[in-house]
Design an enzyme around this catalytic site. Structure first.
Site, short mmCIF file in Angstrom:
data_model
loop_
_atom_site.label_atom_id
_atom_site.label_comp_id
_atom_site.label_asym_id
_atom_site.label_seq_id
_atom_site.Cartn_x
_atom_site.Cartn_y
_atom_site.Cartn_z
N ASP A 120 30.40 50.52 22.51
CA ASP A 120 31.37 49.38 22.78
C ASP A 120 31.76 49.01 24.03
O ASP A 120 31.82 49.80 25.01
CB ASP A 120 32.55 49.57 21.80
N GLU A 168 33.72 51.28 25.91
CA GLU A 168 32.75 52.59 26.28
C GLU A 168 33.14 53.87 25.43
O GLU A 168 32.75 55.00 26.22
CB GLU A 168 32.77 52.66 28.02
C1 NOJ Z 1 36.33 54.83 31.11
C2 NOJ Z 1 36.16 53.77 30.18
O1 NOJ Z 1 35.82 52.63 31.00
C3 NOJ Z 1 37.31 53.38 29.36
O2 NOJ Z 1 37.18 52.31 28.58
C4 NOJ Z 1 37.67 54.64 28.47
O3 NOJ Z 1 38.70 54.65 27.51
C5 NOJ Z 1 37.66 55.95 29.16
N1 NOJ Z 1 36.66 55.96 30.14
C6 NOJ Z 1 37.96 57.20 28.25
O4 NOJ Z 1 36.66 57.34 27.66
C1 NOJ Z 2 37.03 49.88 31.10
C2 NOJ Z 2 36.79 48.89 30.27
O1 NOJ Z 2 37.10 49.81 29.01
C3 NOJ Z 2 35.42 48.32 30.17
O2 NOJ Z 2 35.16 47.45 29.12
C4 NOJ Z 2 35.21 47.86 31.34
O3 NOJ Z 2 33.88 47.32 31.39
C5 NOJ Z 2 35.42 48.77 32.57
N1 NOJ Z 2 36.78 49.33 32.37
C6 NOJ Z 2 35.36 48.16 33.94
O4 NOJ Z 2 36.27 47.21 33.92
#
Ligand code: NOJ
Ligand code: NOJ
Length: 542
Positions: free
Chosen positions: A247, A250
């Protein structure tokens, strides 16, 4: 007491950010109107939205304007090859970094999703300001398209470009210098190619509208861009629309509302371009077929996105079925926003626009949850529901911006809530549609309507005719509501320079997580842009 008796008093009310001249005229109309039943309770609406001092409102307006400019500037600072802030050896021209931070956390990467959404905001800036320096922005946008041509073709951990599912296009992020990111990650993420299609078709549409041509020698013309860049992304969507993938946050390998809905938009924009480029009937049919399949997939209550037992959208049905999550997610709001266009292109065949009751209910239920969940919102808990709060990604979130502990409100989510409300107002006013309150959307609207009907909303469907007094008051109430989210943002950005990180702490309100997050800026920028458009319509309401 009848409202008419209070009318003189109303003129003494402090100026409201939005509409004082108009509000006054509406109110005076009301006092003359035959709707005699409008009595004192609804004045609460006015007191609740006008009890701020004139000065505070003026400051808010001033802040909005400067924050919009600053946000745009900070977006540009995070793109390679424009300003001198980034070294082009580190960040290739056209690459958007998610944040300049290289550690704690390291967001110094090029996410396909973040960059597609970022470039889309630049395109809307071009649209809004035809007399501005368009060559400069066009160069940035074409650099983006160009660098993506190269990235598409890099074999990576998600796969490669030239297999029959175009698997490599599901790679979520690359190094800022244009090489692959080879560490462990949540991959593939299936939203990237579709988001890129929409951004690029947006740009090509703009060129066509303005009778302008592609500037870059390498890209050459629309046909090249379609054949070499857009079409492969469409092929990715055709082959992967129903696979489980990660998603936008991520974290979860499943089928997702955001991915599915944004892919629908890609298919519809892609189809227009394909047709204009004399694509084969066979390919166009495949686009149509998949569009149809996706539509029934998303809307069929049995797939779980819009189950008949719940008033809101379930972003990830698999998690709901496993009992791991309730379904509420800001990704749903983002999906509605990024899969529709209320101005210009017709996206009516795509379900779940901002005026869909399940989208509005998602917003309502998110607010109801998060106003209690995040202590920083507790000041904003009032008996009335018509006040926005800081929203997080989803209730069960534990990502704190560095690691896992507890979730916090995010700028992206809070701004998206405001934008949903603004675009819903825009869509309604632009079409001059009546507002129909039925059993579906009653829960959302009743929050704003109680006062209009002295706490006694009639049973059954209610039709508020376009331009009627109650209609206007409802629109003002909604507009004020969207402002309350923006005011939350105002209270948490860096007040010295308008900088925004990813999150703000749920206890003390201080920012945390990736600093200067491009996506925070663009979600604010988009919202401020819509607010301006809505303002124009609201003033001109018949
Ligand atoms: C980094 C991701 O971009 C973020 O969305 C996620 O919640 C954390 N890692 C933890 O998995
Ligand atoms: C974490 C977010 O969850 C993800 O959607 C995004 O792409 C990355 N950060 C980078 O901003």
């Amino acid at each position: 007491m009848q409202l008419s008796l209070l009318a003189p008093l109303l003129c003494l009310l402090p100026a409201n950010a939005l509409v004082i001249p108009d509000a006054a005229s509406v109110l005076s109309q009301l006092s003359l109107s035959t709707e005699k039943s409008v009595q004192i309770p609804f004045l609460l609406l006015w007191f609740s939205s006008t009890d701020k001092s004139e000065k505070e409102e003026a400051n808010f307006e001033k802040w909005l304007a400067s924050q919009k400019n600053q946000s745009f500037h900070y977006i540009l600072q995070n793109i390679g090859g424009i300003l001198t802030v980034l070294d082009t050896k580190e960040v290739a021209p056209g690459v958007v970094i998610a944040s300049p931070l290289k550690n704690h956390p390291n967001y110094f990467y090029n996410w396909i999703r973040d960059s597609a959404l970022t470039i889309r905001s630049l395109i809307s800036q071009l649209e809004d300001d035809p007399s501005g320096d368009s060559d400069y922005l066009k160069k940035v946008i074409e650099d983006y398209i160009l660098v993506n041509y190269h990235l598409q073709r890099l074999p990576n951990k998600s796969g490669k470009f030239d297999d029959n599912t175009r698997s490599g296009l599901g790679e979520p992020k690359f190094m800022a210098d244009g090489t692959t990111f080879d560490e462990h990650w949540g991959r593939p993420q299936s939203d990237g190619p579709g988001l890129r299609v929409v951004t690029i078709t947006d740009y090509l549409d703009l060129l066509e509208k303005r009778n302008e041509v592609v500037h870059s020698d390498f890209l050459g013309n629309r046909t090249f861009i379609y054949r070499e860049i857009v079409k492969p992304d469409l092929e990715y969507v055709l082959a992967n629309w129903n696979i489980e993938a990660f998603d936008l946050w991520e974290e979860i390998d499943a089928l997702h509302f955001f991915n599915s809905l944004t892919m629908m938009r890609a298919l519809s924009e892609g189809r227009r371009l394909a047709e204009a480029e004399d694509e084969t009937a066979e390919f166009i049919n495949r686009l149509d077929e998949t569009f149809k399949n996706l539509k029934s997939f998303i809307t069929d209550p049995r797939t779980g996105f819009a189950p008949s037992t719940l008033p809101f959208i379930v972003e990830t049905p698999k998690l709901k079925q496993q009992g791991r999550r309730g379904g509420l997610d800001a990704a749903t709001l983002l999906a509605a926003l990024h899969s529709h266009e209320v101005d210009g292109r017709d996206t009516n065949t795509i379900p779940f626009d901002v005026d869909d009751h399940r989208i509005l209910n998602t917003l309502l239920y998110m607010v109801s949850d998060m106003k209690y969940r995040y202590p920083v919102n507790h000041d904003n808990i009032r008996i009335e529901q018509n006040i926005g709060v800081g929203l997080g990604r989803y209730p069960e979130d534990v990502y704190d911006g560095y690691g896992t502990s507890e979730g916090n409100p995010w700028f992206i989510s809070t701004a998206s809530a405001a934008e949903v409300v603004l675009r819903m107002i825009y869509k309604t006013l632009e079409k001059k549609s009546d507002l129909v309150i039925s059993s579906n959307n009653r829960e959302f609207f009743s929050v704003f309507m109680k006062d209009l009907f002295e706490n006694q909303m009639p049973d059954g469907n209610i039709v508020l005719p376009y331009g009627s007094q109650r209609y206007k008051l409802l629109m003002y109430g909604l507009y004020d509501y969207s402002d309350t989210f923006l005011k939350v943002i105002m209270n948490h950005v860096d007040s010295n320079n308008g900088r925004m990180s990813e999150q703000f702490n749920k206890f003390d309100g201080y920012m945390q997580g990736a600093e200067d997050l491009t996506w925070s800026y663009l979600s604010f920028y988009n919202c401020a842009r819509w607010r301006l458009k809505v303002y124009g319509l609201i003033l001109n309401m018949a």
